[in-house]
Design a protein around this motif. Sequence first.
Motif, PDB file in Angstrom:
ATOM      1  N   ILE A   1       0.834  -1.207   0.000  1.00 24.21           N
ATOM      2  CA  ILE A   1       0.000   0.000   0.000  1.00 24.21           C
ATOM      3  C   ILE A   1       0.867   1.255   0.000  1.00 24.21           C
ATOM      4  O   ILE A   1       0.620   2.193  -0.770  1.00 24.21           O
ATOM      5  N   VAL A   2       1.903   1.273   0.831  1.00 22.69           N
ATOM      6  CA  VAL A   2       2.794   2.435   0.878  1.00 22.69           C
ATOM      7  C   VAL A   2       3.498   2.616  -0.459  1.00 22.69           C
ATOM      8  O   VAL A   2       3.603   3.740  -0.967  1.00 22.69           O
TER       9      VAL A   2
ATOM     10  N   LEU B   1       5.256  13.039  -2.086  1.00 25.67           N
ATOM     11  CA  LEU B   1       5.384  12.899  -0.639  1.00 25.67           C
ATOM     12  C   LEU B   1       6.815  13.195  -0.249  1.00 25.67           C
ATOM     13  O   LEU B   1       7.764  12.723  -0.886  1.00 25.67           O
ATOM     14  N   GLU B   2       6.984  13.986   0.805  1.00 26.41           N
ATOM     15  CA  GLU B   2       8.333  14.260   1.293  1.00 26.41           C
ATOM     16  C   GLU B   2       8.853  13.054   2.063  1.00 26.41           C
ATOM     17  O   GLU B   2       8.093  12.310   2.682  1.00 26.41           O
ATOM     18  N   THR B   3      10.149  12.873   2.042  1.00 28.97           N
ATOM     19  CA  THR B   3      10.779  11.727   2.690  1.00 28.97           C
ATOM     20  C   THR B   3      10.457  11.674   4.182  1.00 28.97           C
ATOM     21  O   THR B   3      10.245  10.600   4.730  1.00 28.97           O
TER      22      THR B   3
ATOM     23  N   GLN C   1       5.321   8.304   8.862  1.00 29.54           N
ATOM     24  CA  GLN C   1       3.969   8.552   9.353  1.00 29.54           C
ATOM     25  C   GLN C   1       2.949   7.806   8.498  1.00 29.54           C
ATOM     26  O   GLN C   1       1.988   7.238   9.024  1.00 29.54           O
ATOM     27  N   VAL C   2       3.145   7.771   7.172  1.00 30.27           N
ATOM     28  CA  VAL C   2       2.240   7.046   6.280  1.00 30.27           C
ATOM     29  C   VAL C   2       2.308   5.548   6.588  1.00 30.27           C
ATOM     30  O   VAL C   2       1.276   4.874   6.692  1.00 30.27           O
ATOM     31  N   ILE C   3       3.511   5.026   6.754  1.00 33.37           N
ATOM     32  CA  ILE C   3       3.682   3.611   7.073  1.00 33.37           C
ATOM     33  C   ILE C   3       2.974   3.283   8.383  1.00 33.37           C
ATOM     34  O   ILE C   3       2.240   2.290   8.474  1.00 33.37           O
ATOM     35  N   GLN C   4       3.166   4.118   9.386  1.00 36.32           N
ATOM     36  CA  GLN C   4       2.546   3.893  10.692  1.00 36.32           C
ATOM     37  C   GLN C   4       1.025   3.912  10.605  1.00 36.32           C
ATOM     38  O   GLN C   4       0.356   3.034  11.148  1.00 36.32           O
TER      39      GLN C   4
END
Length: 130
Positions: A13-14, A23-25, A30-33
């Motif tokens: 998904i990520v 998306l900034e690095t 935060q997205v993964i979490q």
Amino acid sequence: MDREAIITLTADIVSSYVSNNPLETKDIPQVIQSIAVALEAVKANEAILVPPVPAVDVKRAIKPGAVTCLDCGRVMKSLKQHLRLAHDLTPEGYRARWGLKPDAPIVAPDYSARRKQIALDHQLGHKAAA
């Protein structure tokens, strides 16, 4: 769903999200979490319920000659059998799912009136004279 499946799904998904959205690095962790937490919630059956979206506007689903299924958008004269076979629903369950009144029609008004007239013409529902 085991831990490895959640990790694999999270990575997929990520990966898809990052490849299609700028998306900034620094935002990637935060997205993964958030995705991992959402998948864990699904695993624990604590998923947030998203209200269903009707296939057509509820106000336009009932016309004189036809009714439209709010689940799939199919237009027909009567929904009872369709609801049972296609959606495994009773008329009461269908009405509850969409927040309809208990007396909301699942049969086209013209069709219902025609069936009523046929029954009256054949004196159905009357006891035979002695």
